[in-house]
Design an enzyme around this catalytic site. Structure first.
Site, short mmCIF file in Angstrom:
data_model
loop_
_atom_site.label_atom_id
_atom_site.label_comp_id
_atom_site.label_asym_id
_atom_site.label_seq_id
_atom_site.Cartn_x
_atom_site.Cartn_y
_atom_site.Cartn_z
N GLU A 1 23.36 2.02 17.34
CA GLU A 1 23.85 1.86 15.79
C GLU A 1 24.64 2.68 14.95
O GLU A 1 24.43 4.03 15.49
CB GLU A 1 22.40 1.88 15.06
CG GLU A 1 22.62 1.62 13.48
CD GLU A 1 21.39 1.87 12.89
OE1 GLU A 1 21.72 1.88 11.53
OE2 GLU A 1 20.38 1.87 13.33
N LYS B 1 20.95 6.26 17.97
CA LYS B 1 21.72 6.48 16.36
C LYS B 1 22.80 7.43 16.95
O LYS B 1 22.42 8.38 16.98
CB LYS B 1 20.75 6.95 15.55
CG LYS B 1 21.27 7.02 14.11
CD LYS B 1 21.77 5.79 13.36
CE LYS B 1 22.47 6.14 12.17
NZ LYS B 1 22.73 4.92 11.50
N LYS C 1 21.78 -2.66 8.00
CA LYS C 1 22.42 -2.48 9.49
C LYS C 1 21.11 -2.01 10.38
O LYS C 1 20.90 -2.72 11.39
CB LYS C 1 23.38 -1.41 9.62
CG LYS C 1 23.82 -1.38 10.94
CD LYS C 1 24.87 -0.23 11.19
CE LYS C 1 25.04 1.01 10.45
NZ LYS C 1 24.96 1.32 9.06
#
Length: 238
Positions: free
Chosen positions: A109, A37, A15
């Site tokens: 993400e 993130k 990922k």
């Protein structure tokens, strides 16, 4: 597409390196990019996290991290065990929306898979994607077992009426086995979405300049690349 949520079908599917490749291709196309993130687990305060790795590989991205927890666990569990405040989906959505004001593309993400819990109320990356109404890119593994986890992820996105932008294979082996080669045709079938790329195994070990130069060749035009699923499929066909 201003915000793109990137999730995996599980852990260790590539990922972060896929996020880096998408960022690198967008930068090469002249777009400004931010990487968010949502929750970083399993690293100490002084260690580089996934957003740092994306910046190392991709180049001049704006990086942001909402929370960091020391143990390599699901974010909700890691936050609870560390007696730290968890990240909540609304915070993820708000942070992404703020970054989108000043960037052409914001990559959000997740941590692990789509339904990994961020908090004890059951908040997930899928909830953040719903709040953003953002498309979701699914990173999948190449080999045996990937069809099940990819289809389950796609079904959940469909249930929530979220746009599945496509599937990227996060690590394509140097010597793919029969299952991997067959999955090139089967992944779009089970997900109902196009295959948008395949990153070579070991891509993260490339020097950053080489990674940035190669990244567009691993991704389809929708992700600012030149990769052709049909040509790749013919080349790797069983």
């Amino acid at each position: 597409m201003t915000v793109l949520v990137i999730t995996g079908t599980g852990t260790e599917v590539g990922k972060t390196v896929t996020t880096a490749a998408v960022a690198a291709a967008a930068l090469a196309a002249g777009r400004t990019v931010a990487v968010l993130k949502a929750a970083q687990t399993g690293v100490r305060p002084d260690e580089p996290g996934d957003a740092d790795e994306v910046a190392r590989l991709a180049g001049a991205v704006t990086k942001a991290e909402l929370a960091r927890f020391p143990e390599p666990l699901a974010p909700a569990t890691a936050a609870r065990r560390a007696a730290l405040r968890p990240v909540r989906p609304r915070e993820v959505a708000e942070a992404a929306a703020k970054l989108a004001v000043e960037h052409d593309l914001v990559l959000v993400e997740g941590a692990g898979g789509l339904l990994v819990r961020f908090d004890d109320e059951g908040g997930t990356l899928a909830d953040a994607a719903e709040l953003l109404r953002a498309p979701v890119l699914v990173v999948a593994s190449a080999g045996l077992g990937t069809l099940n986890t990819t289809e389950l992820t796609a079904r959940e996105l469909g249930r929530r009426e979220l746009d599945l932008a496509g599937v990227v294979i996060g690590s394509w082996p140097d010597s793919p086995d029969l299952a991997s080669r067959c999955n090139l045709a089967d992944l779009p079938d089970v997900s109902g979405a196009p295959l948008l790329g395949a990153l070579p195994a070991g891509a993260a070990r490339l020097a950053p300049a080489d990674f940035r130069a190669a990244a567009p060749g691993w991704l389809a035009p929708r992700l600012d690349g030149t990769w052709d699923a049909e040509v790749f499929g013919v080349r790797e066909a069983p």
